[in-house]
Design an enzyme around this catalytic site. Structure first.
Site, PDB file in Angstrom:
ATOM      1  N   HIS A 126     -27.460  11.353 -17.937  1.00  0.00           N
ATOM      2  CA  HIS A 126     -28.719  11.854 -18.485  1.00  0.00           C
ATOM      3  C   HIS A 126     -28.722  13.378 -18.506  1.00  0.00           C
ATOM      4  O   HIS A 126     -29.244  13.985 -19.443  1.00  0.00           O
ATOM      5  CB  HIS A 126     -29.899  11.330 -17.668  1.00  0.00           C
ATOM      6  CG  HIS A 126     -30.005   9.846 -17.705  1.00  0.00           C
ATOM      7  ND1 HIS A 126     -30.872   9.185 -18.537  1.00  0.00           N
ATOM      8  CD2 HIS A 126     -29.328   8.886 -17.025  1.00  0.00           C
ATOM      9  CE1 HIS A 126     -30.732   7.874 -18.361  1.00  0.00           C
ATOM     10  NE2 HIS A 126     -29.794   7.670 -17.450  1.00  0.00           N
ATOM     11  N   ASP A 144     -36.643  13.120 -20.292  1.00  0.00           N
ATOM     12  CA  ASP A 144     -35.876  11.884 -20.333  1.00  0.00           C
ATOM     13  C   ASP A 144     -36.810  10.703 -20.564  1.00  0.00           C
ATOM     14  O   ASP A 144     -37.920  10.667 -20.035  1.00  0.00           O
ATOM     15  CB  ASP A 144     -35.114  11.705 -19.014  1.00  0.00           C
ATOM     16  CG  ASP A 144     -34.103  10.593 -19.095  1.00  0.00           C
ATOM     17  OD1 ASP A 144     -34.513   9.416 -18.968  1.00  0.00           O
ATOM     18  OD2 ASP A 144     -32.914  10.885 -19.280  1.00  0.00           O
ATOM     19  N   THR A 175     -31.048   8.781 -23.759  1.00  0.00           N
ATOM     20  CA  THR A 175     -29.620   9.061 -23.616  1.00  0.00           C
ATOM     21  C   THR A 175     -28.756   7.816 -23.735  1.00  0.00           C
ATOM     22  O   THR A 175     -27.547   7.928 -23.839  1.00  0.00           O
ATOM     23  CB  THR A 175     -29.338   9.750 -22.271  1.00  0.00           C
ATOM     24  OG1 THR A 175     -29.790   8.902 -21.215  1.00  0.00           O
ATOM     25  CG2 THR A 175     -30.039  11.086 -22.197  1.00  0.00           C
TER      26      THR A 175
END
Length: 172
Positions: free
Chosen positions: A29, A121, A143
């Site tokens: 990530h 994220d 991701t």
């Protein structure tokens, strides 16, 4: 086509917008988030990266701001032979939300101009909510690959059909 260095150098520092970034603290990530940071920086953006202390990225070239320094890393890491990653993600969202809100407020007060956005994220839903409350435009970086996304999207249907969870495991 101009090189990245020429583009960044052509934009005076006072005109630069800042992009805030908050990757999940795992290499799969952090790396894509930092690659995006490199691209944005080459286009003239200043970059601030929020990070969890236990797996901080290399601070080369950007401003790094730790989040949740008072939260024991053992509370955030997946543990045990089964490594409960889902539980770790839930704990990170729960335990980092208030410290992130505090530090994000500080960062926003320091800046003359509001940031262009926060890139967060996709697993940090709690941080998305904080940014929304504070009026920071937010982009979500996923991701994982397309196959991973399809698997996540199929999970509720598999639970509804009784395929998941396997017998003898906790419910969906």
């Amino acid at each position: 086509m101009a090189s990245a260095g020429k583009v960044a150098a052509a934009i005076p520092c006072g005109a630069c917008r800042r992009v805030l970034m908050f990757p999940l603290p795992f290499q799969g990530h952090i790396n894509p988030m930092m690659q995006l940071a490199d691209v944005l920086h080459s286009r003239g953006f200043d970059i601030t990266v929020f990070h969890v202390a236990f797996n901080a990225p290399d601070p080369a070239g950007y401003r790094f701001v730790p989040v949740g320094t008072g939260v024991p890393s053992g509370d955030l890491l997946p543990t045990g032979s089964n490594a409960d990653f889902a539980g770790a993600l839930l704990r990170m969202n729960e335990r980092l939300q208030a410290p992130f809100e505090d530090i994000l407020r500080e960062v926003l007060e320091e800046e003359e101009r509001p940031p262009a956005c926060l890139v967060v994220d996709s697993n940090f839903r709690g941080m998305q909510l904080v940014a929304e409350r504070l009026g920071v435009p937010t982009l979500v970086l996923r991701t994982g690959g397309a196959a991973c996304l399809v698997a996540y999207m199929a999970f509720p249907a598999l639970c509804d059909k009784g395929v998941l969870p396997p017998q003898g495991t906790p419910n969906c």
